[in-house]
Design a protein around this motif. Sequence first.
Motif, mmCIF file in Angstrom:
data_model
loop_
_atom_site.group_PDB
_atom_site.id
_atom_site.type_symbol
_atom_site.label_atom_id
_atom_site.label_comp_id
_atom_site.label_asym_id
_atom_site.label_seq_id
_atom_site.Cartn_x
_atom_site.Cartn_y
_atom_site.Cartn_z
ATOM 1 N N ASP A 137 16.208 11.774 14.849
ATOM 2 C CA ASP A 137 16.226 10.389 14.354
ATOM 3 C C ASP A 137 14.809 9.826 14.244
ATOM 4 O OD1 ASP A 137 18.966 10.334 14.079
ATOM 5 O OD2 ASP A 137 19.300 9.516 16.099
ATOM 6 N N GLN A 138 13.969 10.127 15.220
ATOM 7 C CA GLN A 138 12.574 9.670 15.159
ATOM 8 C C GLN A 138 11.851 10.305 13.969
ATOM 9 O OE1 GLN A 138 11.549 10.868 19.190
ATOM 10 N NE2 GLN A 138 11.145 8.718 19.733
ATOM 11 N N VAL A 139 12.165 11.566 13.684
ATOM 12 C CA VAL A 139 11.556 12.242 12.539
ATOM 13 C C VAL A 139 11.931 11.522 11.251
ATOM 14 C CG1 VAL A 139 11.643 14.353 11.142
ATOM 15 C CG2 VAL A 139 11.377 14.501 13.619
ATOM 16 N N LYS A 140 13.209 11.191 11.113
ATOM 17 C CA LYS A 140 13.650 10.505 9.894
ATOM 18 C C LYS A 140 12.956 9.147 9.744
ATOM 19 C CE LYS A 140 18.151 12.760 9.793
ATOM 20 N NZ LYS A 140 19.597 12.608 9.993
ATOM 21 N N VAL A 141 12.856 8.420 10.834
ATOM 22 C CA VAL A 141 12.204 7.108 10.788
ATOM 23 C C VAL A 141 10.728 7.260 10.452
ATOM 24 C CG1 VAL A 141 11.495 5.132 12.189
ATOM 25 C CG2 VAL A 141 13.847 5.985 12.337
ATOM 26 N N MET A 142 10.063 8.216 11.111
ATOM 27 C CA MET A 142 8.631 8.400 10.877
ATOM 28 C C MET A 142 8.368 8.880 9.446
ATOM 29 S SD MET A 142 5.754 10.582 12.940
ATOM 30 C CE MET A 142 5.937 9.690 14.465
ATOM 31 N N LEU A 143 9.245 9.734 8.920
ATOM 32 C CA LEU A 143 9.088 10.183 7.527
ATOM 33 C C LEU A 143 9.208 8.997 6.575
ATOM 34 C CD1 LEU A 143 10.936 13.566 7.072
ATOM 35 C CD2 LEU A 143 8.671 12.988 6.270
ATOM 36 N N HIS A 144 10.195 8.154 6.820
ATOM 37 C CA HIS A 144 10.368 6.974 5.975
ATOM 38 C C HIS A 144 9.116 6.088 6.034
ATOM 39 C CE1 HIS A 144 12.354 3.633 3.972
ATOM 40 N NE2 HIS A 144 11.941 2.848 4.963
ATOM 41 N N ARG A 145 8.624 5.857 7.234
ATOM 42 C CA ARG A 145 7.428 5.017 7.390
ATOM 43 C C ARG A 145 6.201 5.669 6.744
ATOM 44 N NH1 ARG A 145 8.357 3.218 13.690
ATOM 45 N NH2 ARG A 145 10.053 1.779 13.257
ATOM 46 N N SER A 146 6.101 6.977 6.853
ATOM 47 C CA SER A 146 4.972 7.692 6.245
ATOM 48 C C SER A 146 4.994 7.538 4.732
ATOM 49 C CB SER A 146 5.030 9.175 6.589
ATOM 50 O OG SER A 146 4.990 9.378 7.960
ATOM 51 N N ARG A 147 6.177 7.702 4.165
ATOM 52 C CA ARG A 147 6.283 7.581 2.704
ATOM 53 C C ARG A 147 5.987 6.156 2.253
ATOM 54 N NH1 ARG A 147 11.503 11.270 3.078
ATOM 55 N NH2 ARG A 147 10.526 13.285 2.710
ATOM 56 N N LYS A 148 6.477 5.188 3.002
ATOM 57 C CA LYS A 148 6.210 3.781 2.664
ATOM 58 C C LYS A 148 4.720 3.474 2.776
ATOM 59 C CE LYS A 148 10.022 1.790 1.544
ATOM 60 N NZ LYS A 148 10.166 1.300 0.178
ATOM 61 N N LYS A 149 4.083 3.979 3.825
ATOM 62 C CA LYS A 149 2.651 3.769 4.018
ATOM 63 C C LYS A 149 1.860 4.400 2.879
ATOM 64 C CE LYS A 149 -0.990 2.702 6.601
ATOM 65 N NZ LYS A 149 -1.378 1.363 6.906
ATOM 66 N N LEU A 150 2.236 5.618 2.502
ATOM 67 C CA LEU A 150 1.564 6.297 1.393
ATOM 68 C C LEU A 150 1.758 5.516 0.104
ATOM 69 C CD1 LEU A 150 -0.076 8.800 0.592
ATOM 70 C CD2 LEU A 150 2.082 9.927 0.057
ATOM 71 N N GLU A 151 2.958 5.002 -0.105
ATOM 72 C CA GLU A 151 3.241 4.208 -1.297
ATOM 73 C C GLU A 151 2.403 2.931 -1.313
ATOM 74 O OE1 GLU A 151 7.462 3.847 -2.163
ATOM 75 O OE2 GLU A 151 7.096 1.828 -2.884
ATOM 76 N N THR A 152 2.291 2.280 -0.164
ATOM 77 C CA THR A 152 1.482 1.062 -0.067
ATOM 78 C C THR A 152 0.018 1.356 -0.369
ATOM 79 O OG1 THR A 152 2.986 0.164 1.588
ATOM 80 C CG2 THR A 152 0.772 -0.797 1.488
ATOM 81 N N ILE A 153 -0.467 2.427 0.199
ATOM 82 C CA ILE A 153 -1.864 2.806 -0.050
ATOM 83 C C ILE A 153 -2.070 3.115 -1.528
ATOM 84 C CG2 ILE A 153 -3.600 4.578 0.392
ATOM 85 C CD1 ILE A 153 -2.449 4.746 3.257
ATOM 86 N N ALA A 154 -1.109 3.814 -2.119
ATOM 87 C CA ALA A 154 -1.215 4.158 -3.536
ATOM 88 C C ALA A 154 -1.261 2.904 -4.401
ATOM 89 C CB ALA A 154 -0.047 5.046 -3.944
ATOM 90 N N GLN A 155 -0.442 1.942 -4.064
ATOM 91 C CA GLN A 155 -0.444 0.693 -4.834
ATOM 92 C C GLN A 155 -1.762 -0.050 -4.661
ATOM 93 O OE1 GLN A 155 3.092 -1.274 -3.463
ATOM 94 N NE2 GLN A 155 4.431 -0.104 -4.821
ATOM 95 N N GLN A 156 -2.307 -0.025 -3.452
ATOM 96 C CA GLN A 156 -3.591 -0.679 -3.212
ATOM 97 C C GLN A 156 -4.715 -0.012 -3.995
ATOM 98 O OE1 GLN A 156 -3.881 -0.386 1.024
ATOM 99 N NE2 GLN A 156 -2.738 -2.274 1.389
ATOM 100 N N LYS A 157 -4.561 1.287 -4.221
ATOM 101 C CA LYS A 157 -5.581 2.038 -4.956
ATOM 102 C C LYS A 157 -5.336 2.037 -6.457
ATOM 103 C CE LYS A 157 -7.703 3.246 -1.246
ATOM 104 N NZ LYS A 157 -8.971 2.631 -0.917
ATOM 105 N N GLY A 158 -4.279 1.331 -6.888
ATOM 106 C CA GLY A 158 -4.030 1.205 -8.316
ATOM 107 C C GLY A 158 -3.192 2.299 -8.932
ATOM 108 N N TRP A 159 -2.497 3.036 -8.118
ATOM 109 C CA TRP A 159 -1.614 4.065 -8.650
ATOM 110 C C TRP A 159 -0.329 3.419 -9.143
ATOM 111 C CZ3 TRP A 159 -1.062 9.604 -6.898
ATOM 112 C CH2 TRP A 159 -2.316 10.192 -6.742
ATOM 113 N N HIS A 160 0.290 4.060 -10.118
ATOM 114 C CA HIS A 160 1.595 3.615 -10.588
ATOM 115 C C HIS A 160 2.659 4.463 -9.914
ATOM 116 C CE1 HIS A 160 -0.440 1.234 -13.552
ATOM 117 N NE2 HIS A 160 -1.116 2.293 -13.931
ATOM 118 N N ASP A 161 3.875 3.943 -9.871
ATOM 119 C CA ASP A 161 4.966 4.639 -9.182
ATOM 120 C C ASP A 161 5.244 6.032 -9.721
ATOM 121 O OD1 ASP A 161 5.314 2.543 -7.501
ATOM 122 O OD2 ASP A 161 7.001 1.681 -8.600
#
Length: 176
Positions: free
Chosen positions: A148-172
């Motif tokens: 369960d912790q793995v699933k939560v951490m994976l979700h948070r990792s992907r969200k963090k990466l997505e946030t960073i990508a948006q901050q850097k001007g990447w598109h979805d």
Amino acid sequence: MKNQQLEQLFKLYSKPLYYFLWKLSGSSHLAEDLTQETFVRATISLHTYQGEQARAWLFKVARNIYIDEWRKRKRRESIPLVNRFKPAEEMISPYGLPEDTALAQEQRDDLNMLFDYLPEHYRTILYLREVAEFSYSEIATAMDLSVDQVKVMLHRSRKKLETIAQQKGWHDDRME
């Protein structure tokens, strides 16, 4: 018997461990050293190995060695990921157009650069899941977490990466 086990483990997992450590450290030379250290430590603790999930056990050993090394080098701000998987045949591409190859490489480089901004535990879990294709239970073993912790951490990792990508001007569409 133990030497045969270790030799078999080395044949199966030395390259994936090397790439994993290269991804984490950003240095091919450091990755080689850490891969060797992984098998040295695995040799020492082979008597504790129970035979289940060998891959996860070795990645756990490798990750711990990387973290130890990172702590030793703590005076540095961060250990950059310089994971440039350079194909040897860059001059002539037998597959597709050179422009497509260049664009794909550029996207991989950009994605690798984004990984630099993630904390180590997020990089590790994303690498184990997305690149090394570990199961949730293997990741749980490798990182001393529950599934369960793995699933939560994976979700948070992907969200963090997505946030960073948006901050850097990447598109979805570049994140897929």
